[in-house]
Design a protein around this motif. Structure first.
Motif, short mmCIF file in Angstrom:
data_model
loop_
_atom_site.label_atom_id
_atom_site.label_comp_id
_atom_site.label_asym_id
_atom_site.label_seq_id
_atom_site.Cartn_x
_atom_site.Cartn_y
_atom_site.Cartn_z
N GLU A 183 10.00 60.76 3.31
CA GLU A 183 9.15 61.69 4.03
C GLU A 183 9.15 61.18 5.45
O GLU A 183 8.63 60.11 5.72
N ASP A 205 5.85 54.61 17.46
CA ASP A 205 5.57 55.27 16.19
C ASP A 205 4.76 56.53 16.47
O ASP A 205 3.66 56.45 16.99
N VAL A 206 5.35 57.69 16.15
CA VAL A 206 4.68 58.97 16.38
C VAL A 206 3.92 59.37 15.13
O VAL A 206 4.42 59.20 14.02
N SER A 207 2.71 59.91 15.30
CA SER A 207 1.92 60.33 14.16
C SER A 207 2.50 61.60 13.55
O SER A 207 3.16 62.36 14.23
N GLY A 208 2.25 61.81 12.29
CA GLY A 208 2.64 63.06 11.64
C GLY A 208 4.08 63.06 11.19
O GLY A 208 4.77 62.06 11.27
N LYS A 209 4.52 64.21 10.69
CA LYS A 209 5.87 64.30 10.16
C LYS A 209 6.42 65.70 10.39
O LYS A 209 5.72 66.58 10.86
N MET A 253 -1.38 65.13 18.54
CA MET A 253 -0.38 64.15 18.10
C MET A 253 -0.50 62.95 19.03
O MET A 253 -1.02 63.07 20.14
N GLU A 329 2.74 47.20 6.81
CA GLU A 329 2.00 47.98 5.82
C GLU A 329 2.85 48.39 4.62
O GLU A 329 2.42 49.22 3.81
N ILE A 331 4.10 48.28 0.98
CA ILE A 331 3.38 47.79 -0.20
C ILE A 331 4.34 47.47 -1.34
O ILE A 331 5.42 48.03 -1.43
N PHE A 375 6.78 54.33 2.12
CA PHE A 375 5.97 55.43 2.64
C PHE A 375 6.20 55.72 4.11
O PHE A 375 5.92 56.79 4.59
N ASP A 376 6.67 54.73 4.84
CA ASP A 376 6.75 54.89 6.30
C ASP A 376 8.07 54.32 6.79
O ASP A 376 8.68 53.48 6.12
#
Lengths: 386, 112
Positions: A183, A205-209, A253, A329, A331, A375-376
Motif C-alpha cells: 500500500e 515522507d509524505v502523508s497519505g497514499k 497533506m 516503526e 513491526i 506497512f510503510d
C-alpha cells in the motif's frame, strides 16, 4: 524503464543559436545509440508548430525568455496540442519565481543555466521514466479501473523520481535506497549538487497514499530542489518550501523532511528538520550518536512555519545515516517495533562504505520483521566522509 | 477502526482504538465525519487505547482539527501513550494541536 523500441524525440526550444550544436555535440552518444532524437525550435510559436506536425515528440525542453512566445506561455498551450508529453524548463539559477510559475503551468522538472549536461541527462531520464509510467498506467486504466491500479500508478511515480546515480568523490560518497510498501507510502530522497562543491541531501515522507499523495510528493520534491539550489541555508529552504506547500493545501497533506548540506571543504554538515526522524552518525570507532534535534514542524500545514538549523563538523570515517519512520516503526510478528535502539545497535563497527551501511539497515529490518507485513515504505540514505 | 463516542454535558468525547495506519485511515476519517455534529462546539479525542498512528492517521487528525476550527469548535487530544506521543513530538504536531495528559484536563480546556 526508458527502453522503447523507437528513440524518444525531444524538442529543444531556445532562441540562442549555440544551443542546437551544443546539444547535438554533448548528447551525441545517446543520439548515435538510437536512444534519443532531438528537434529544435527558436521560440514558442515555432515549438507549437513542430508539436502539431510531429506527433511523435515525447518531451519538450524549453527556455523561459524567448521572443514571440516565451516558455511559460508555451507551457500553457502544450496540453491542447500535445497532451502526451512531458515538459522541462530551463531557468536561471535560483529563479524560484519562474520555476514556481512553470510548475503551476504543468512543467515536470527544470534545469538551470548554464546547462550541466550530466544533470540534464539524469533529468531527461527521470522525465521519460515518468512519462513511460503514465503511459503504462493510462493504458491499464482503460483496461481496469481498480484501486490496485491507482496504487500502482502512484508507486511508479514514486520510483521514477528517485536518484539513480550516487556521487562519489575523493572526499565523500552517498548511497540511498527505498523499499516501497504494498500500500503505497510516500517516501522519497534526493541529492543536489550545489555551489562550491557542496552537496544537498534530502529525505522525506509524505502523508497519505494513492495518486493525490503522489502528486503532493512530486510537488514537494520539485520545490525542494528549486529552493535548495537557490538558497544556501537549510532552514530557509524548508521555510520556503513550507510556505509554497501551505498555499492551496486544503487536503491537509504534509511532508516530513530532513534536509542537510554537506561542505567537503570544511567537513561541516548543516541541517534543518521539518518533523522528520533525526539521523544517526556512525563514527570511525564504531560508536554512534543521534544528531541533535532542531525545531521545525512537518511542511505544508503551519502558515509561516520557521525552521531552526544547526551544524556539526564531521570527522573522516563518519557515516551519516538518514532514514524514514518505515525503519523505526517496522513491526515483527509479535507487534514489537524495530525502534531506535535496534537501529543504533546495527552499527557496532564503522561500515566499510555507504552501500554497506544502507544494506545493513535493510537486512536488520527484514530479519526483525520476519513474516510480518510491511506497512510503510522503508528508506535509508547515507553519506560517508572520507 | 472502531471509535467509541460519548456526549458528556455538551462535550463530544471520542475514544480511539488500537492502531491507525494507512490501511484504515480512510475508515477512521469517515467514522469521525459521522460522529461529529455541526452543532458540536467542544470535542476531545482520548488516545489512551491507541498504540500506533501513522502519518496517514495524523493527517486525519489535522483534517478533523481544521473542520472543527471552521465550525468554531474547540478541539483537544489527551492521554497519548509512548509511541503515539513520540510521533506527535517528532512531526512537530504538538505545536499545532492542543494536547493534554488527562481527559479531565482536555475537557476543561475545550470548555474554557
Amino acid at each position: 524503464m526508458t527502453d522503447k523500441a523507437e528513440a524518444y524525440r525531444i524538442l529543444v526550444v531556445d532562441d540562442e543559436p549555440d544551443v542546437e550544436p551544443l546539444v547535438l555535440q554533448r548528447m551525441r552518444r545517446s543520439i548515435r545509440s538510437g536512444q534519443y532524437q532531438f528537434v529544435f525550435a527558436q521560440n514558442g510559436v515555432e515549438a507549437l508548430q513542430k508539436l502539431e506536425q510531429d506527433t511523435d515528440i515525447d518531451m519538450v525542453l524549453s527556455d523561459i525568455n524567448m521572443p514571440q512566445m516565451d516558455g511559460l506561455s508555451l507551457l500553457e498551450r502544450i496540453p491542447e496540442v500535445a497532451p502526451d508529453t512531458r515538459s522541462v524548463i530551463i531557468s536561471a539559477y535560483g529563479d524560484m519565481k519562474n520555476i514556481r510559475s512553470a510548475m503551476n503551468r504543468g512543467a515536470f522538472d527544470f534545469v538551470t543555466k548554464p546547462l550541466d549536461f550530466d544533470d540534464l541527462r539524469v533529468t531527461i531520464e527521470r522525465t521519460l521514466n515518468n512519462l513511460a509510467a503514465w503511459r503504462e498506467a493510462e493504458s491499464s486504466r482503460v483496461r481496469l479501473a481498480a484501486i490496485e491500479n491507482e496504487l500502482d500508478v502512484a508507486s511508479k511515480m514514486q520510483q521514477s523520481i528517485l536518484p539513480t546515480e550516487f556521487p562519489t568523490t575523493d572526499n565523500f560518497e552517498v548511497f540511498g535506497n527505498m523499499t516501497p510498501a504494498r500500500e503505497v507510502g510516500g517516501d522519497f530522497f534526493d541529492i543536489f549538487n550545489l555551489e562550491n562543491g557542496c552537496i544537498g541531501l534530502a529525505i522525506a515522507d509524505v502523508s497519505g497514499k494513492g495518486v493525490p499523495a503522489a502528486l503532493f510528493m512530486m510537488a514537494s520534491r520539485t520545490l525542494l530542489k528549486g529552493s535548495a539550489i537557490g538558497l544556501n541555508d537549510p532552514g530557509r529552504v524548508l521555510q520556503e518550501v513550507n510556505d509554497l506547500l501551505y498555499d492551496d493545501n486544503d487536503a491537509m497533506m504534509f511532508v516530513t523532511v530532513l534536509y542537510a548540506v554537506y561542505d567537503p571543504a570544511t567537513r561541516e554538515l548543516t541541517y534543518a528538520n521539518g518533523g522528520h526522524n533525526l539521523p544517526v552518525i556512525v563514527h570511525a570507532d564504531g560508536s554512534n550518536t543521534v544528531m541533535p534535534s532542531t525545531n521545525g514542524i512537518a511542511l505544508g500545514i503551519l502558515d509561516g512555519g520557521e525552521y531552526e538549523q544547526s551544524s556539526i563538523t564531521c570527522a573522516p570515517g563518519d557515516t551519516v545515516v538518514l532514514y524514514t519512520d518505515g525503519v523505526t516503526e517496522a513491526i515483527n510478528v509479535g507487534e514489537e517495533e524495530f525502534g531506535m535502539e535496534r537501529l543504533q545497535g546495527i552499527f557496532t563497527s564503522a561500515p566499510g562504505d555507504c552501500r554497506t551501511a544502507v544494506e545493513a539497515v535493510f537486512d536488520a529490518v527484514s530479519d526483525f520483521a520476519g513474516e510480518a507485513p510491511q506497512f510503510d515504505d522503508i528508506t535509508c540514505l547515507a553519506l560517508r566522509v572520507k | 477502526m472502531p471509535i467509541e463516542v460519548n456526549r458528556d454535558s455538551g462535550t463530544l468525547i471520542i475514544q480511539t482504538e488500537e492502531r491507525v495506519d494507512s490501511a484504515n485511515a480512510q475508515t477512521f476519517y469517515q467514522e469521525l465525519e459521522s460522529a461529529i455534529d455541526s452543532e458540536d462546539r467542544a470535542v476531545v479525542m482520548d488516545m489512551e487505547r491507541l498504540s500506533y498512528i501513522s502519518s496517514a492517521g495524523l493527517r486525519v487528525i489535522l483534517q478533523t482539527a481544521r473542520k472543527l476550527q471552521q465550525q468554531n469548535a474547540k478541539f483537544a487530544i489527551c492521554s497519548l501513550t509512548g509511541t503515539v506521543r513520540e510521533v506527535f513530538e517528532i512531526s512537530g504536531f504538538d505545536r499545532v494541536i492542543d494536547i493534554h495528559s488527562s481527559q479531565a484536563e482536555a475537557v476543561a480546556a475545550v470548555n474554557g
